[in-house]
Design an enzyme around this catalytic site. Structure first.
Site, PDB file in Angstrom:
ATOM      1  N   GLY A  13       0.837  -1.194   0.000  1.00 21.70           N
ATOM      2  CA  GLY A  13       0.000   0.000   0.000  1.00 21.70           C
ATOM      3  C   GLY A  13       0.867   1.237   0.000  1.00 21.70           C
ATOM      4  O   GLY A  13       1.946   1.242  -0.578  1.00 21.70           O
ATOM      5  N   CYS A  14       0.424   2.256   0.663  1.00 22.51           N
ATOM      6  CA  CYS A  14       1.161   3.523   0.720  1.00 22.51           C
ATOM      7  C   CYS A  14       2.527   3.316   1.371  1.00 22.51           C
ATOM      8  O   CYS A  14       2.620   2.756   2.459  1.00 22.51           O
ATOM      9  CB  CYS A  14       0.341   4.543   1.506  1.00 22.51           C
ATOM     10  SG  CYS A  14       1.192   6.107   1.707  1.00 22.51           S
TER      11      CYS A  14
END
Length: 178
Positions: A13-14
């Protein structure tokens, strides 16, 4: 004891989240946010990555001392501090740039990655969809993305998204913390 320096490249993800998690782990020498796994020519920018059109994932590259923490342990921490069962998504972040991915650096890392995912699958209700791919090129992200959590703890994203991941890290892996 001499250091045994190795590198791991992971996307969960981020990259602000995964960077914050691994900066707290014993044996981690350095964590750099960046991009990998895409097909667009040249060095991509954050804006291009966010478009989802380059094929790159937001990743971190971890330099670690294998005498202090194993690659296996790094993968277990990685797999238990993000959701490896959602395809191209982590929470509200959606797109291929947020996919769960392990970019292996050699055949040994590939084998360990496959084995760790197989061992962890029974602990998840849904199928693990984490991609395992060879590392081609790692591009370092822009400076404002490095040490993001350390430099922006008052930012809402840090409170609402990163803090719960750090809490999970402390709960599940207290013995591995600096």
């Amino acid at each position: 004891m001499n250091k045994k320096i190795q590198i791991a490249t992971l996307g969960g993800g981020c990259f602000w989240c995964t960077e914050a998690v691994f900066q707290k782990v014993k044996g981690i020498e350095k964590v750099v946010s960046g991009y990998s796994g895409g097909n667009a020519p040249g060095k991509p920018t954050y804006r291009e990555i966010c478009s989802g059109l380059t094929g790159h994932a937001e990743v971190i590259q971890i330099t670690f001392d294998a005498n202090m923490i194993s690659y296996d342990d790094i993968l277990v921490i990685f797999m238990t501090t993000h959701d490896p069962t959602t395809l191209n998504r982590q929470g509200a972040d959606r797109g291929t740039q947020y996919r769960s991915v392990i970019f292996y650096h050699d055949d040994a890392q590939k084998l360990v990655s496959e084995e760790v995912l197989k061992q962890l699958q029974p602990y998840f209700d849904n199928k693990i969809v984490t991609e395992i791919s060879p590392l081609d090129i790692f591009y370092e992200a822009e400076q404002e993305h490095q040490d993001f959590y350390k430099n922006n703890q008052g930012y809402g994203y840090c409170s609402f998204v990163i803090e719960p991941k750090l809490s999970k890290l402390r709960k599940l892996h207290a013995d591995k913390l600096k």
